[in-house]
Design an enzyme around this catalytic site. Structure first.
Site, PDB file in Angstrom:
ATOM      1  N   ASN A   1      -3.609  -5.009  14.672  1.00 51.62           N
ATOM      2  CA  ASN A   1      -3.163  -3.643  14.969  1.00 51.62           C
ATOM      3  C   ASN A   1      -4.142  -2.822  15.801  1.00 51.62           C
ATOM      4  O   ASN A   1      -3.924  -1.648  16.037  1.00 51.62           O
ATOM      5  CB  ASN A   1      -2.799  -2.896  13.679  1.00 51.62           C
ATOM      6  CG  ASN A   1      -3.995  -2.566  12.815  1.00 51.62           C
ATOM      7  OD1 ASN A   1      -5.104  -3.045  13.062  1.00 51.62           O
ATOM      8  ND2 ASN A   1      -3.784  -1.747  11.811  1.00 51.62           N
TER       9      ASN A   1
ATOM     10  N   ALA B   1       5.761 -22.229  15.027  1.00 50.79           N
ATOM     11  CA  ALA B   1       4.618 -22.211  14.109  1.00 50.79           C
ATOM     12  C   ALA B   1       3.304 -22.329  14.876  1.00 50.79           C
ATOM     13  O   ALA B   1       3.203 -23.072  15.857  1.00 50.79           O
ATOM     14  CB  ALA B   1       4.744 -23.354  13.105  1.00 50.79           C
TER      15      ALA B   1
ATOM     16  N   ARG C   1       0.810  -1.211   0.000  1.00 53.58           N
ATOM     17  CA  ARG C   1       0.000   0.000   0.000  1.00 53.58           C
ATOM     18  C   ARG C   1       0.850   1.270   0.000  1.00 53.58           C
ATOM     19  O   ARG C   1       2.038   1.265   0.328  1.00 53.58           O
ATOM     20  CB  ARG C   1      -0.910   0.020   1.243  1.00 53.58           C
ATOM     21  CG  ARG C   1      -1.907  -1.140   1.346  1.00 53.58           C
ATOM     22  CD  ARG C   1      -3.006  -1.071   0.302  1.00 53.58           C
ATOM     23  NE  ARG C   1      -3.648   0.218   0.243  1.00 53.58           N
ATOM     24  CZ  ARG C   1      -4.668   0.592   1.039  1.00 53.58           C
ATOM     25  NH1 ARG C   1      -5.156  -0.237   1.935  1.00 53.58           N
ATOM     26  NH2 ARG C   1      -5.204   1.793   0.909  1.00 53.58           N
TER      27      ARG C   1
ATOM     28  N   HIS D   1       1.297 -15.164   1.735  1.00 52.16           N
ATOM     29  CA  HIS D   1       0.016 -14.851   2.380  1.00 52.16           C
ATOM     30  C   HIS D   1       0.142 -14.303   3.795  1.00 52.16           C
ATOM     31  O   HIS D   1      -0.826 -14.367   4.567  1.00 52.16           O
ATOM     32  CB  HIS D   1      -0.922 -16.061   2.338  1.00 52.16           C
ATOM     33  CG  HIS D   1      -1.203 -16.525   0.943  1.00 52.16           C
ATOM     34  ND1 HIS D   1      -2.013 -15.820   0.078  1.00 52.16           N
ATOM     35  CD2 HIS D   1      -0.750 -17.600   0.249  1.00 52.16           C
ATOM     36  CE1 HIS D   1      -2.061 -16.446  -1.082  1.00 52.16           C
ATOM     37  NE2 HIS D   1      -1.293 -17.530  -1.004  1.00 52.16           N
TER      38      HIS D   1
END
Length: 197
Positions: free
Chosen positions: A88, A140, A33, A65
């Site tokens: 966030n 993970a 972005r 991804h």
């Protein structure tokens, strides 16, 4: 016309106003972005989303991804595994208390920092407001809800401390602490690793 010093796959989108350093490669279906910053010699995998105002250092590898939202700072040499998600907003809602759809100015962004050389395993979720220390290793599938010290190995939901890690990502043994300095032995490197927690 100036030669482009980085590679963007024809099916990737890098918006105007984003900064990408030389030698960086951005693969198909990735989306970077406006106002995002990516350093030099990075590898941005298929389908990665990097939102506005995200800061990515140099020599960072972000696998397929992964989603990196506004408020995240990633320092140099970080590894981010496939399907990692950074949040966030500590109090997310789609609507305001009055029932109106939230706009961009309604979100309360909480910063997150991933320090030099850290690694985040596949499909981990990083809850905003944390700092992941240098050369820390997140296993993970973990959900990180608190700060992670430098060289720490954490995993689980929520992620918990399971020992210390060398720069080579192998476990350290015989870790000792003195005056805030930690020292541990790495069988792989055949050397002592010294760090501040």
């Amino acid at each position: 016309m100036q030669e482009q010093l980085f590679y963007v796959h024809p099916q990737a989108e890098v918006e105007a106003g984003a900064h990408v350093g030389s030698g960086t490669r951005i693969w198909r279906q990735a989306h970077v972005r406006t106002f995002a910053t990516i350093g030099e010699q990075c590898n941005i995998g298929k389908g990665v989303y990097i939102e506005s105002h995200v800061s990515i250092g140099s020599r960072v590898k972000i696998q397929n991804h992964a989603s990196i939202f506004e408020g995240v700072t990633v320092e140099d040499g970080v590894f981010i595994g496939p399907h990692v998600c950074f949040t966030n907003d500590m109090f997310p809602r789609a609507i305001t208390p009055a029932g109106q759809l939230k706009g961009a100015t309604d979100w309360e962004v909480t910063p997150t920092i991933v320090c030099y050389g850290a690694s985040i395993g596949a499909a981990s979720v990083i809850v905003c407001g944390v700092t992941i220390g240098s050369f820390a290793l997140i296993g993970a599938g973990s959900v990180v809800t608190h700060d992670v010290p430098s060289h720490a190995l954490v995993f689980g939901n929520p992620a918990r401390f399971h020992g210390y890690i060398c720069r080579c990502a192998r476990r350290l043994t015989a870790v000792q602490e003195q005056d805030g300095q930690h020292t541990g032995w790495c069988e792989t490197c055949q050397t002592y690793c010294t760090f501040e927690r």
